[in-house]
Design a protein around this motif. Structure first.
Motif, PDB file in Angstrom:
ATOM      1  N   SER A  57       0.815  -1.226   0.000  1.00  0.00           N
ATOM      2  CA  SER A  57       0.000   0.000   0.000  1.00  0.00           C
ATOM      3  C   SER A  57       0.841   1.265   0.000  1.00  0.00           C
ATOM      4  CB  SER A  57      -0.933   0.009   1.219  1.00  0.00           C
ATOM      5  OG  SER A  57      -1.809  -1.093   1.196  1.00  0.00           O
ATOM      6  N   LEU A  58       1.942   1.258   0.747  1.00  0.00           N
ATOM      7  CA  LEU A  58       2.776   2.453   0.869  1.00  0.00           C
ATOM      8  C   LEU A  58       4.063   2.360   0.055  1.00  0.00           C
ATOM      9  CD1 LEU A  58       2.387   3.168   4.720  1.00  0.00           C
ATOM     10  CD2 LEU A  58       1.041   4.079   2.813  1.00  0.00           C
ATOM     11  N   GLY A  59       4.225   1.282  -0.714  1.00  0.00           N
ATOM     12  CA  GLY A  59       5.414   1.133  -1.559  1.00  0.00           C
ATOM     13  C   GLY A  59       6.703   1.031  -0.753  1.00  0.00           C
ATOM     14  N   ILE A  60       6.674   0.245   0.322  1.00  0.00           N
ATOM     15  CA  ILE A  60       7.829   0.133   1.221  1.00  0.00           C
ATOM     16  C   ILE A  60       8.699  -1.053   0.808  1.00  0.00           C
ATOM     17  CG2 ILE A  60       8.527  -0.262   3.633  1.00  0.00           C
ATOM     18  CD1 ILE A  60       5.862   1.012   4.470  1.00  0.00           C
ATOM     19  N   THR A  61      10.010  -0.854   0.727  1.00  0.00           N
ATOM     20  CA  THR A  61      10.938  -1.941   0.432  1.00  0.00           C
ATOM     21  C   THR A  61      11.292  -2.670   1.723  1.00  0.00           C
ATOM     22  OG1 THR A  61      12.939  -0.620   0.774  1.00  0.00           O
ATOM     23  CG2 THR A  61      11.935  -0.557  -1.427  1.00  0.00           C
ATOM     24  N   THR A  62      11.908  -3.860   1.582  1.00  0.00           N
ATOM     25  CA  THR A  62      12.332  -4.624   2.757  1.00  0.00           C
ATOM     26  C   THR A  62      13.331  -3.833   3.595  1.00  0.00           C
ATOM     27  OG1 THR A  62      11.997  -6.719   1.582  1.00  0.00           O
ATOM     28  CG2 THR A  62      13.399  -6.781   3.545  1.00  0.00           C
ATOM     29  N   GLU A  63      14.254  -3.129   2.946  1.00  0.00           N
ATOM     30  CA  GLU A  63      15.234  -2.338   3.693  1.00  0.00           C
ATOM     31  C   GLU A  63      14.556  -1.184   4.429  1.00  0.00           C
ATOM     32  OE1 GLU A  63      19.488   0.028   3.060  1.00  0.00           O
ATOM     33  OE2 GLU A  63      18.589  -1.084   1.397  1.00  0.00           O
ATOM     34  N   GLN A  64      13.606  -0.521   3.773  1.00  0.00           N
ATOM     35  CA  GLN A  64      12.875   0.560   4.447  1.00  0.00           C
ATOM     36  C   GLN A  64      12.072   0.026   5.625  1.00  0.00           C
ATOM     37  OE1 GLN A  64      10.696   2.073   1.080  1.00  0.00           O
ATOM     38  NE2 GLN A  64      12.211   3.662   0.621  1.00  0.00           N
ATOM     39  N   TYR A  65      11.481  -1.169   5.464  1.00  0.00           N
ATOM     40  CA  TYR A  65      10.749  -1.782   6.569  1.00  0.00           C
ATOM     41  C   TYR A  65      11.688  -2.060   7.748  1.00  0.00           C
ATOM     42  CZ  TYR A  65       8.050  -5.113   9.309  1.00  0.00           C
ATOM     43  OH  TYR A  65       7.414  -5.764  10.337  1.00  0.00           O
ATOM     44  N   SER A  66      12.921  -2.458   7.450  1.00  0.00           N
ATOM     45  CA  SER A  66      13.882  -2.712   8.527  1.00  0.00           C
ATOM     46  C   SER A  66      14.189  -1.429   9.301  1.00  0.00           C
ATOM     47  CB  SER A  66      15.175  -3.312   7.963  1.00  0.00           C
ATOM     48  OG  SER A  66      15.954  -2.344   7.285  1.00  0.00           O
ATOM     49  N   TRP A  67      14.170  -0.284   8.610  1.00  0.00           N
ATOM     50  CA  TRP A  67      14.400   0.988   9.303  1.00  0.00           C
ATOM     51  C   TRP A  67      13.203   1.379  10.163  1.00  0.00           C
ATOM     52  CZ3 TRP A  67      18.855   3.111  10.196  1.00  0.00           C
ATOM     53  CH2 TRP A  67      19.926   2.868   9.312  1.00  0.00           C
ATOM     54  N   ILE A  68      11.990   1.029   9.715  1.00  0.00           N
ATOM     55  CA  ILE A  68      10.795   1.268  10.535  1.00  0.00           C
ATOM     56  C   ILE A  68      10.878   0.446  11.823  1.00  0.00           C
ATOM     57  CG2 ILE A  68       8.277   1.020  10.653  1.00  0.00           C
ATOM     58  CD1 ILE A  68       8.261   1.357   7.573  1.00  0.00           C
ATOM     59  N   VAL A  69      11.209  -0.844  11.662  1.00  0.00           N
ATOM     60  CA  VAL A  69      11.385  -1.717  12.825  1.00  0.00           C
ATOM     61  C   VAL A  69      12.534  -1.208  13.691  1.00  0.00           C
ATOM     62  CG1 VAL A  69      12.008  -4.052  13.581  1.00  0.00           C
ATOM     63  CG2 VAL A  69      10.424  -3.738  11.668  1.00  0.00           C
ATOM     64  N   GLY A  70      13.629  -0.817  13.035  1.00  0.00           N
ATOM     65  CA  GLY A  70      14.804  -0.336  13.753  1.00  0.00           C
ATOM     66  C   GLY A  70      14.533   0.924  14.550  1.00  0.00           C
ATOM     67  N   ALA A  71      13.657   1.797  14.038  1.00  0.00           N
ATOM     68  CA  ALA A  71      13.322   3.028  14.762  1.00  0.00           C
ATOM     69  C   ALA A  71      12.666   2.700  16.097  1.00  0.00           C
ATOM     70  CB  ALA A  71      12.393   3.903  13.918  1.00  0.00           C
ATOM     71  N   PHE A  72      11.742   1.752  16.079  1.00  0.00           N
ATOM     72  CA  PHE A  72      11.102   1.305  17.315  1.00  0.00           C
ATOM     73  C   PHE A  72      12.140   0.718  18.273  1.00  0.00           C
ATOM     74  CE2 PHE A  72       9.130  -1.820  20.039  1.00  0.00           C
ATOM     75  CZ  PHE A  72       7.916  -1.263  20.405  1.00  0.00           C
ATOM     76  N   GLN A  73      12.994  -0.149  17.739  1.00  0.00           N
ATOM     77  CA  GLN A  73      13.973  -0.830  18.581  1.00  0.00           C
ATOM     78  C   GLN A  73      15.014   0.139  19.142  1.00  0.00           C
ATOM     79  OE1 GLN A  73      14.997  -3.576  15.465  1.00  0.00           O
ATOM     80  NE2 GLN A  73      13.935  -5.272  16.453  1.00  0.00           N
ATOM     81  N   LEU A  74      15.397   1.132  18.344  1.00  0.00           N
ATOM     82  CA  LEU A  74      16.351   2.127  18.829  1.00  0.00           C
ATOM     83  C   LEU A  74      15.764   2.908  20.003  1.00  0.00           C
ATOM     84  CD1 LEU A  74      19.011   3.687  18.547  1.00  0.00           C
ATOM     85  CD2 LEU A  74      17.865   5.182  16.887  1.00  0.00           C
ATOM     86  N   ALA A  75      14.517   3.354  19.853  1.00  0.00           N
ATOM     87  CA  ALA A  75      13.872   4.084  20.948  1.00  0.00           C
ATOM     88  C   ALA A  75      13.708   3.203  22.171  1.00  0.00           C
ATOM     89  CB  ALA A  75      12.506   4.610  20.481  1.00  0.00           C
ATOM     90  N   TYR A  76      13.320   1.961  21.956  1.00  0.00           N
ATOM     91  CA  TYR A  76      13.143   1.017  23.059  1.00  0.00           C
ATOM     92  C   TYR A  76      14.467   0.810  23.790  1.00  0.00           C
ATOM     93  CZ  TYR A  76      10.226  -2.622  25.209  1.00  0.00           C
ATOM     94  OH  TYR A  76       9.460  -3.362  26.084  1.00  0.00           O
ATOM     95  N   THR A  77      15.549   0.787  23.025  1.00  0.00           N
ATOM     96  CA  THR A  77      16.885   0.619  23.599  1.00  0.00           C
ATOM     97  C   THR A  77      17.282   1.821  24.446  1.00  0.00           C
ATOM     98  OG1 THR A  77      17.577  -0.725  21.705  1.00  0.00           O
ATOM     99  CG2 THR A  77      19.321   0.263  23.031  1.00  0.00           C
ATOM    100  N   VAL A  78      17.102   2.997  23.897  1.00  0.00           N
ATOM    101  CA  VAL A  78      17.562   4.221  24.550  1.00  0.00           C
ATOM    102  C   VAL A  78      16.728   4.562  25.783  1.00  0.00           C
ATOM    103  CG1 VAL A  78      17.806   6.724  24.265  1.00  0.00           C
ATOM    104  CG2 VAL A  78      18.548   5.166  22.430  1.00  0.00           C
ATOM    105  N   PHE A  79      15.425   4.337  25.696  1.00  0.00           N
ATOM    106  CA  PHE A  79      14.533   4.842  26.737  1.00  0.00           C
ATOM    107  C   PHE A  79      14.278   3.866  27.887  1.00  0.00           C
ATOM    108  CE2 PHE A  79      13.564   7.900  23.413  1.00  0.00           C
ATOM    109  CZ  PHE A  79      13.379   9.065  24.129  1.00  0.00           C
ATOM    110  N   GLN A  80      14.679   2.611  27.770  1.00  0.00           N
ATOM    111  CA  GLN A  80      14.393   1.682  28.868  1.00  0.00           C
ATOM    112  C   GLN A  80      15.020   2.100  30.195  1.00  0.00           C
ATOM    113  OE1 GLN A  80      13.650  -2.657  28.511  1.00  0.00           O
ATOM    114  NE2 GLN A  80      14.442  -2.392  26.452  1.00  0.00           N
TER     115      GLN A  80
END
Length: 437
Positions: A57-80
């Motif tokens: 629907s949004l024309g997202i590539t696998t690499e771009q999806y990894s950055w979406i997932v990575g953004a969540f994980q980065l915040a989760y890492t920093v803010f815990q």
């Protein structure tokens, strides 16, 4: 006359108050917390379930999806650690309430996303708020359970971390079928707000809870642990970092988390790509590893009792032995590479989910076993940060390599990571000789 009336009123108030006491309230509080973590994981895993459609629907590539997932994980890492410190300082009720309200709002805003970058920003903000779940887990166990009950309580608390992931596929599928992918995000966000209201109404600290009896309060406080000491944020981090036992917990957490990240964010995409499953089939089968994880959570605490009974292990060594058992079960993920049968694949990943949650629950139990109440949330937040650093790195590696080399090398790595973590757990945490309780 006035004295008689006063005595009558006091007796009536005492009778009313006695009716309000709930037996075994600590377990009901754990259920309330478990519900919150369940909703946490439903909102978190909505992205993974909807990933195949979002990519289209949004024309997202696998690499771009990894950055979406990575953004969540980065915040989760920093803010815990920050969320853990916040909960230690302002209290579990208010700290968790603030964070839960924020993650519910961010999930609702997902419905308006128009690009991968927009999604990545929202996932980062959501990840920062959801980072409170892990430190809140330790705080709940430390405040509401005596030491002898904490391994079993940790196992039941861990159910929330996997039951939400288990319920996410069917809930998201039906919400998507009814409202579309935007409506699925709205539905789960509103669900989270509903739990926030329950938490505000029904959670209180043990000392202030109107429905907690004196006998149960005494039972909870039987270890006579010193009052919590509230430290400045960087002082708390420095104090924990000097403790060798922290690394015996943090390194195994670092090695364990990539497998859970793959189950949460990548398995739906893996089943779609490698086994040709559509969203309906994913909804039918992707929840099974999380059901197995639920069983692993519950089994973990009771497994410690078996190690004590059968082998005479100390309380700490029984927790270590249970975690090592989970590490050996993780080898099932490496065996995934030997089959092309999608059903056997699901079974093997489910065994991995069972093993992972044993490890995760026992690491939480070690936090509350090894650190005082004023540090528990901070320490568990720091442990979570170490875990999610690995999760973040691994997701980016998957995004860059999955389309080129496939998932097999990654499954082999996940199968043996936890055995490396088990070595550090034994080296830094295990007691070399029995200690009297």
């Amino acid at each position: 006359m006035e004295r008689e009336m006063s005595q009558g009123i006091n007796q009536e108030m005492t009778a009313v108050k006695s009716k309000r006491v709930i037996r075994n309230l600590r377990w009901w509080v754990l259920v309330l917390f478990l519900m919150g973590v369940t909703v946490n994981y439903i909102t978190r895993n909505s992205l993974g379930i909807l990933a195949p459609e979002l990519k289209t629907s949004l024309g997202i590539t696998t690499e771009q999806y990894s950055w979406i997932v990575g953004a969540f994980q980065l915040a989760y890492t920093v803010f815990q650690p920050l969320c853990g410190w916040l909960i230690d300082v302002i209290g579990l009720k208010l700290g968790f309430l603030i964070c839960a309200s924020l993650w519910a709002l961010m999930c609702i805003l997902h419905a308006g996303a128009g690009s991968w970058l927009h999604l990545a920003i929202l996932r980062f903000l959501m990840g920062g708020a959801e980072a409170a779940a892990t430190p809140a887990n330790a705080k709940t166990l430390g405040e509401w359970f005596p030491k002898k009950e904490r391994p079993v309580a940790a196992g039941w608390a861990g159910v929330g971390f996997s039951i939400g992931a288990m319920l996410a596929p069917p809930i998201i599928y039906f919400a998507h079928a009814t409202f579309g992918w935007q409506g699925a995000f709205l539905f789960t966000g509103i669900l989270a707000l509903g739990w926030v209201i329950l938490w505000w109404l029904f959670y209180h600290n043990p000392e202030q809870h109107p429905r907690l009896g004196k006998e149960e309060l005494a039972f909870i406080k039987q270890d006579n642990e010193p009052p919590a000491v509230k430290l400045p944020f960087f002082t708390a981090l420095k104090t924990v970092s000097k403790n060798k036992r922290f690394y015996g917990i943090a390194i195994p957490a670092f090695m364990a988390e990539p497998a859970w990240a793959v189950m949460s964010f990548w398995v739906p995409l893996y089943l779609a790509k490698e086994h040709g499953m559509d969203l309906k089939q994913i909804a039918m089968f992707a929840w099974l590893p999380f059901l197995a994880a639920d069983l692993g959570s519950v089994a973990s605490g009771y497994l410690t009792k078996l190690y004590v009974r059968w082998f005479g292990c100390t309380r700490v060594n029984s927790v270590v032995a249970s975690s090592v058992t989970g590490a050996f079960l993780m080898i099932s993920l490496a065996i995934v590479t030997l089959t092309r049968d999608p059903y056997i694949t699901i079974v093997l990943i489910s065994i991995g989910g069972f093993g992972h949650q044993i490890i995760s629950c026992m690491l939480s139990a070690l936090v509350v076993e090894s650190f005082d109440k004023g540090q528990m949330a901070t320490v568990n937040g720091m442990r979570g940060s170490c875990a999610w650093i690995a999760s973040f790195i691994f997701s980016l590696i998957i995004g860059v390599t999955a389309d080129k080399i496939g998932f097999n090398p990654l499954f082999i790595a996940m199968g043996f990571f936890d055995l490396i973590g088990a070595f550090f757990l034994i080296a830094f945490i295990a007691e070399r000789r029995a200690k009297r309780a």
